[in-house]
Design a protein around this motif. Structure first.
Motif, PDB file in Angstrom:
ATOM      1  N   THR A 453       1.063  -1.239   0.178  1.00 57.83           N
ATOM      2  CA  THR A 453      -0.173   0.044  -0.116  1.00 57.83           C
ATOM      3  C   THR A 453       0.720   1.143   0.027  1.00 57.83           C
ATOM      4  N   PRO A 454       0.560   2.412  -0.768  1.00 56.29           N
ATOM      5  CA  PRO A 454       1.151   3.416  -0.847  1.00 56.29           C
ATOM      6  C   PRO A 454       1.114   4.178   0.542  1.00 56.29           C
ATOM      7  N   TRP A 455       2.500   4.456   0.887  1.00 47.92           N
ATOM      8  CA  TRP A 455       2.429   4.747   2.560  1.00 47.92           C
ATOM      9  C   TRP A 455       3.416   5.865   2.582  1.00 47.92           C
ATOM     10  N   VAL A 456       3.176   6.708   3.456  1.00 52.49           N
ATOM     11  CA  VAL A 456       4.273   7.877   4.205  1.00 52.49           C
ATOM     12  C   VAL A 456       4.165   7.778   5.802  1.00 52.49           C
ATOM     13  N   HIS A 457       5.309   7.959   6.041  1.00 54.43           N
ATOM     14  CA  HIS A 457       5.500   8.099   7.601  1.00 54.43           C
ATOM     15  C   HIS A 457       5.976   9.205   8.138  1.00 54.43           C
ATOM     16  N   LEU A 458       5.523  10.134   8.934  1.00 53.57           N
ATOM     17  CA  LEU A 458       5.706  11.407   9.320  1.00 53.57           C
ATOM     18  C   LEU A 458       6.474  11.323  10.807  1.00 53.57           C
ATOM     19  N   ASP A 459       7.650  11.647  10.890  1.00 55.91           N
ATOM     20  CA  ASP A 459       8.232  11.717  12.331  1.00 55.91           C
ATOM     21  C   ASP A 459       8.117  12.868  12.969  1.00 55.91           C
ATOM     22  N   ILE A 460       7.399  13.204  13.844  1.00 58.63           N
ATOM     23  CA  ILE A 460       7.120  14.675  14.474  1.00 58.63           C
ATOM     24  C   ILE A 460       7.687  14.499  15.734  1.00 58.63           C
ATOM     25  N   ALA A 461       8.707  13.644  16.222  1.00 58.88           N
ATOM     26  CA  ALA A 461       9.063  13.599  17.424  1.00 58.88           C
ATOM     27  C   ALA A 461       9.741  15.207  17.957  1.00 58.88           C
ATOM     28  N   ALA A 462      10.272  15.886  16.973  1.00 58.19           N
ATOM     29  CA  ALA A 462      10.969  16.958  17.286  1.00 58.19           C
ATOM     30  C   ALA A 462      10.162  18.456  17.188  1.00 58.19           C
ATOM     31  N   VAL A 463       8.970  18.172  16.238  1.00 59.84           N
ATOM     32  CA  VAL A 463       8.090  19.269  16.076  1.00 59.84           C
ATOM     33  C   VAL A 463       6.852  19.317  16.993  1.00 59.84           C
ATOM     34  N   SER A 464       6.507  18.140  17.698  1.00 60.16           N
ATOM     35  CA  SER A 464       5.195  17.857  18.107  1.00 60.16           C
ATOM     36  C   SER A 464       5.037  18.965  19.513  1.00 60.16           C
ATOM     37  N   ARG A 465       6.313  19.279  20.125  1.00 59.62           N
ATOM     38  CA  ARG A 465       6.151  20.435  21.334  1.00 59.62           C
ATOM     39  C   ARG A 465       7.212  21.494  21.078  1.00 59.62           C
ATOM     40  N   THR A 466       6.995  22.498  21.819  1.00 58.17           N
ATOM     41  CA  THR A 466       7.818  23.624  21.692  1.00 58.17           C
ATOM     42  C   THR A 466       7.953  24.119  23.114  1.00 58.17           C
ATOM     43  N   ASN A 467       9.214  24.722  23.472  1.00 54.51           N
ATOM     44  CA  ASN A 467       9.627  25.550  24.571  1.00 54.51           C
ATOM     45  C   ASN A 467       9.423  27.112  24.520  1.00 54.51           C
ATOM     46  N   VAL A 469       7.334  30.641  22.894  1.00 59.56           N
ATOM     47  CA  VAL A 469       6.380  31.062  22.192  1.00 59.56           C
ATOM     48  C   VAL A 469       6.698  31.975  20.715  1.00 59.56           C
ATOM     49  N   ASN A 470       5.983  31.311  19.793  1.00 56.72           N
ATOM     50  CA  ASN A 470       6.407  31.910  18.414  1.00 56.72           C
ATOM     51  C   ASN A 470       5.166  31.599  17.452  1.00 56.72           C
ATOM     52  N   GLY A 471       4.858  32.791  16.957  1.00 61.05           N
ATOM     53  CA  GLY A 471       3.623  32.863  15.778  1.00 61.05           C
ATOM     54  C   GLY A 471       2.450  32.245  16.565  1.00 61.05           C
ATOM     55  N   ASN A 472       1.937  31.172  16.196  1.00 66.28           N
ATOM     56  CA  ASN A 472       0.572  30.497  16.584  1.00 66.28           C
ATOM     57  C   ASN A 472       1.210  29.602  17.736  1.00 66.28           C
ATOM     58  N   ASN A 473       2.314  29.307  18.010  1.00 66.42           N
ATOM     59  CA  ASN A 473       2.742  28.231  18.853  1.00 66.42           C
ATOM     60  C   ASN A 473       3.142  28.925  20.389  1.00 66.42           C
ATOM     61  N   VAL A 474       2.419  28.423  21.207  1.00 63.50           N
ATOM     62  CA  VAL A 474       2.908  28.497  22.636  1.00 63.50           C
ATOM     63  C   VAL A 474       3.493  27.590  23.215  1.00 63.50           C
ATOM     64  N   LYS A 475       4.148  27.586  24.276  1.00 58.95           N
ATOM     65  CA  LYS A 475       4.775  26.583  25.165  1.00 58.95           C
ATOM     66  C   LYS A 475       4.030  25.136  25.169  1.00 58.95           C
ATOM     67  N   GLY A 476       4.675  24.093  24.823  1.00 61.19           N
ATOM     68  CA  GLY A 476       3.691  22.794  24.941  1.00 61.19           C
ATOM     69  C   GLY A 476       3.513  22.398  23.541  1.00 61.19           C
ATOM     70  N   ALA A 477       2.263  21.510  23.407  1.00 61.99           N
ATOM     71  CA  ALA A 477       2.111  20.968  22.256  1.00 61.99           C
ATOM     72  C   ALA A 477       1.704  21.771  21.027  1.00 61.99           C
ATOM     73  N   THR A 478       2.159  21.409  20.091  1.00 67.38           N
ATOM     74  CA  THR A 478       1.965  22.269  18.739  1.00 67.38           C
ATOM     75  C   THR A 478       0.634  22.148  17.806  1.00 67.38           C
ATOM     76  N   GLY A 479       0.302  20.698  17.938  1.00 64.79           N
ATOM     77  CA  GLY A 479      -0.792  20.484  17.188  1.00 64.79           C
ATOM     78  C   GLY A 479      -0.371  19.983  15.551  1.00 64.79           C
ATOM     79  N   THR A 480       1.045  20.065  15.433  1.00 62.00           N
ATOM     80  CA  THR A 480       1.457  19.700  14.109  1.00 62.00           C
ATOM     81  C   THR A 480       1.107  18.242  14.052  1.00 62.00           C
ATOM     82  N   PRO A 481       0.971  17.632  12.826  1.00 56.05           N
ATOM     83  CA  PRO A 481       0.812  18.120  11.746  1.00 56.05           C
ATOM     84  C   PRO A 481      -0.730  18.187  11.234  1.00 56.05           C
ATOM     85  N   VAL A 482      -1.665  18.606  12.155  1.00 55.65           N
ATOM     86  CA  VAL A 482      -2.908  18.536  11.619  1.00 55.65           C
ATOM     87  C   VAL A 482      -3.184  19.279  10.182  1.00 55.65           C
ATOM     88  N   LYS A 483      -2.820  20.536  10.109  1.00 54.06           N
ATOM     89  CA  LYS A 483      -2.795  21.297   8.884  1.00 54.06           C
ATOM     90  C   LYS A 483      -2.219  20.534   7.603  1.00 54.06           C
TER      91      LYS A 483
END
Ligand code: BES
Ligand code: MN
Ligand code: ZN
Length: 494
Positions: A453-467, A469-483
């Motif tokens: 089956t055509p498959w893509v894996h997204l490793d979000i270990a580094a982007v799923s949280r941030t320390n 405050v920047n743009g729409n992100n605040v400290k904690g979970a980013t909600g990536t990659p919902v968009k």
């Protein structure tokens, strides 16, 4: 918070704070600034000559109007050079502006959309970005704080001088989905067990008219999901495979995509125990699953013409008395045997059975999302998602879908030359293979279970949280990659 449109002169519309963009080097070329300048007897020009109220990126000047115009305050924000402005830069300014407006106690916040537009980024797009910033940039996680913040923005007024037909509802759906995903990943692990996560998914499925099914441990045994069960057996919390289904293309029931999320509600490492410092953020090891649940709510609200399964493999990874031991061999649903040499490489183990189950459902495409490896941060830093896969077209579709929405992805190899590394002496494969190319090894173990089956894996270990405050992100979970997930389904929908 309500988001409403107003047409007219922003200086004549009542608000607690009006946000006005200014471009570097053309501060007094906008009608709005000239009119405000006049209202203040040209004193804004004086400020400008003293270095305030300039359009340099990052500059912001707050002015109290003291009755000289309808907004009580004007917040002038620098956008940099007009030609150089990007969506990322606008988002950084908007997020900061909304937070600033809230911090000074503004309740009704207006934004002069026209002052943000360029040739490249038109009013319609600015409105979408404003919607995201108002909802995501103002996000706070206060569920367990006794004294909640009293300052809140109750209404955002999107002001345009020329009316544009803009439908914000798809972007409110996406922004809400991002905040939902953040809530789930920010929740402490004792407040977000697999059972609680499944309950939230069920509630969201009901509210959004999605199909819903829970595979409990008894059913997992029937399906032969030994790889997921092996991880689950170290915890007293029951594990669930959460299955949501959005049927947007009823005419083509055999055409569907599975979005699969890693749902480890706490990753202690299991018997291959993590050191204390590495464990502190492991309540967020279900961020992939959270993004999948969030994405399904948005996809349903957008009414996309596509069939989408959301599958979340939810369990804790704990070192209880029943925990699997390093060296144990488990059998996944497709019959593949896996030697578990490191119980902390559990994401690939639970995803193995989730991918098998997606294939059992007969999906045509699979995208899995997982906080899979620390190695991905070493490879790509903390702003870029690692993308792997077995199908160039689908990989490109996912990368393009993300970049349209400001989520950056970068393809890394899932090349057969790595396969020799995870050959096992006692089973078909082993779950770890040394330190080299760690993110690829993890991806390739998962890929074994995608089969053809055509498959893509997204490793979000580094982007799923941030320390930070920047743009729409605040400290904690980013909600990536919902968009990215929503954008992908939008682009694949008929
Ligand atoms: N959940 C972790 C990966 C992770 C690390 C996510 C840091 C977020 C921040 C995953 O289950 C894990 O433990 N991976 C191991 C794999 C290794 C044992 C092959 C890792 O990256 O160290
Ligand atoms: Mn782990
Ligand atoms: Zn993990």
């Amino acid at each position: 918070m309500d988001i409403n449109f107003r047409q007219g002169n922003p200086l004549e519309i009542t608000s607690d704070c009006l946000i006005v963009g200014i471009f570097e080097g053309e501060e007094f070329s906008s009608d709005l600034l000239n009119e405000a300048n006049q209202a203040f007897d040209n004193s804004l020009e004086d400020l400008n000559s003293q270095g305030e109220l300039v359009g340099k990126t990052g500059n912001s000047t707050l002015i109290h109007t003291l009755g000289k115009s309808s907004p009580i305050r004007l917040l002038f924000v620098g956008l940099g050079k007009r030609d150089a402005m990007t969506e990322k830069a606008v988002t950084e300014v908007l997020g900061a502006s909304f937070r600033k407006a809230r911090s000074i106690g503004a309740s009704i916040v207006a934004i002069a959309v026209d002052t943000f537009c360029t040739e490249e980024i038109k009013a319609e797009r600015i409105v979408e970005l404003v919607t995201l910033s108002a909802i995501n940039g103002l996000y706070r996680y206060e569920d367990h704080i006794s004294e909640k913040s009293d300052k809140a923005i109750s209404e955002v007024l999107i002001i345009m001088e020329i009316p544009a037909e803009v439908n914000v509802s798809s972007y409110t759906a996406i922004a809400d989905a991002i905040n939902l995903a953040r809530d789930l990943a920010n929740a402490p692990a004792n407040h977000m067990t697999p059972t609680i996560l499944a309950g939230v998914a069920e509630r969201e499925a009901q509210e959004n008219n999605l199909g819903f099914e829970l595979i409990d441990e008894d059913k997992m045994k029937e399906f032969g999901m030994g790889s997921l069960l092996g991880v689950a057996q170290g915890s007293i919390e029951p594990a669930y495979m959460i299955v949501m289904k959005y049927e947007g293309d009823k005419d083509n029931p055999n055409d569907s995509i599975a979005l699969i999320g890693k749902g480890i509600t706490f990753d202690s490492g299991g018997l291959s125990l993590k050191p204390p410092i590495g464990m502190t953020t492991m309540k967020g090891d279900m961020a992939g699953g959270a993004a999948v649940i969030g994405a399904l709510t948005a996809i349903a609200k957008l009414n996309l013409n596509i069939n989408v399964y959301g599958i979340v493999a939810a369990t804790e990874n704990m070192p209880g008395g029943q925990a699997q031991r390093p060296g144990d061999v488990v059998t996944a649903m497709n019959g593949t045997t896996i030697e578990v040499l490191n119980t902390d490489a559990e994401g690939r183990l639970v995803l193995a059975d989730a991918l098998c189950y997606a294939n059992h459902l007969g999906v045509n495409k699979i995208v899995d999302v997982a906080t899979l490896t620390g190695a991905i941060r070493t490879a790509l830093g903390d702003e870029i998602i690692g993308a792997f896969g077995n199908n160039d077209e689908l990989i490109q579709n996912v990368i393009d879908a993300g970049s349209k929405e400001g989520e950056r992805l970068w393809e890394l190899p899932a090349d057969e030359s790595f396969a020799k590394n995870f050959k096992s002496d006692v089973a078909d494969i082993k779950n770890v293979a040394g330190a080299a190319g760690g993110a690829t090894i993890g991806a390739m173990v998962i890929g074994k279970f995608a089969e053809d089956t055509p498959w893509v894996h997204l490793d979000i270990a580094a982007v799923s949280r941030t320390n930070s405050v920047n743009g729409n992100n605040v400290k904690g979970a980013t909600g990536t990659p919902v968009k990215t997930l929503v954008s992908l389904c939008r682009s694949l929908a008929k």
